[in-house]
Design a protein around this motif. Sequence first.
Motif, PDB file in Angstrom:
ATOM      1  N   MET A   1       1.072  -1.039  -0.437  1.00  0.00           N
ATOM      2  CA  MET A   1       0.462  -0.008  -0.122  1.00  0.00           C
ATOM      3  C   MET A   1       0.778   1.322   0.235  1.00  0.00           C
ATOM      4  N   LYS A   2       0.573   1.877  -1.208  1.00  0.00           N
ATOM      5  CA  LYS A   2       1.512   3.355  -1.331  1.00  0.00           C
ATOM      6  C   LYS A   2       0.726   4.143   0.470  1.00  0.00           C
ATOM      7  N   THR A   3       1.956   4.828   0.423  1.00  0.00           N
ATOM      8  CA  THR A   3       1.424   5.897   2.052  1.00  0.00           C
ATOM      9  C   THR A   3       1.769   7.900   1.383  1.00  0.00           C
ATOM     10  N   PRO A   4       0.599   8.172   1.806  1.00  0.00           N
ATOM     11  CA  PRO A   4      -0.021   8.925   1.331  1.00  0.00           C
ATOM     12  C   PRO A   4       1.240  10.150   1.645  1.00  0.00           C
ATOM     13  N   GLN A   5       1.590  11.307   0.495  1.00  0.00           N
ATOM     14  CA  GLN A   5       2.870  12.194   1.240  1.00  0.00           C
ATOM     15  C   GLN A   5       1.966  13.758   1.332  1.00  0.00           C
ATOM     16  N   LEU A   6       2.301  13.987   2.693  1.00  0.00           N
ATOM     17  CA  LEU A   6       1.941  15.927   1.936  1.00  0.00           C
ATOM     18  C   LEU A   6       2.654  16.233   1.763  1.00  0.00           C
ATOM     19  N   SER A   7       2.862  17.443   1.105  1.00  0.00           N
ATOM     20  CA  SER A   7       3.599  18.576   0.628  1.00  0.00           C
ATOM     21  C   SER A   7       3.462  19.903   1.644  1.00  0.00           C
ATOM     22  N   TYR A  40       2.919   5.458   9.454  1.00  0.00           N
ATOM     23  CA  TYR A  40       2.616   4.393  10.871  1.00  0.00           C
ATOM     24  C   TYR A  40       0.926   3.419  10.588  1.00  0.00           C
ATOM     25  N   VAL A  41      -0.096   4.681  10.407  1.00  0.00           N
ATOM     26  CA  VAL A  41      -1.468   3.835  10.253  1.00  0.00           C
ATOM     27  C   VAL A  41      -1.281   3.315   8.508  1.00  0.00           C
ATOM     28  N   ALA A  42      -0.509   3.084   7.985  1.00  0.00           N
ATOM     29  CA  ALA A  42      -1.086   2.175   6.872  1.00  0.00           C
ATOM     30  C   ALA A  42      -0.568   1.147   7.363  1.00  0.00           C
ATOM     31  N   ASN A  43       0.298   0.935   7.599  1.00  0.00           N
ATOM     32  CA  ASN A  43       1.095  -0.318   8.294  1.00  0.00           C
ATOM     33  C   ASN A  43       0.506  -0.884   9.397  1.00  0.00           C
TER      34      ASN A  43
END
Length: 71
Positions: A1-7, A40-43
């Motif tokens: 699952m790809k972890t979303p990243q914030l800009s 962490y939440v994605a994991n």
Amino acid sequence: MKTPQLSKDDVKHLADLSALELSDAELETFRKQFDSTLEYVANMSELDTKNIEASKHHSGQNNVFFEDGTE
């Protein structure tokens, strides 16, 4: 699952919504911290919990209310 990243702009927007004035260095620090939290939440979402029973509240208190004296 790809972890979303914030800009940095995402973090700036969140800071504006929270009425916080942050320096560029602080924006970058918070961006990294948010990314770490999202990872962490994605994991956690990948954990197999189908055989885990839901937890319950064990304090013994239930719907504790009191009169506040207002009318």
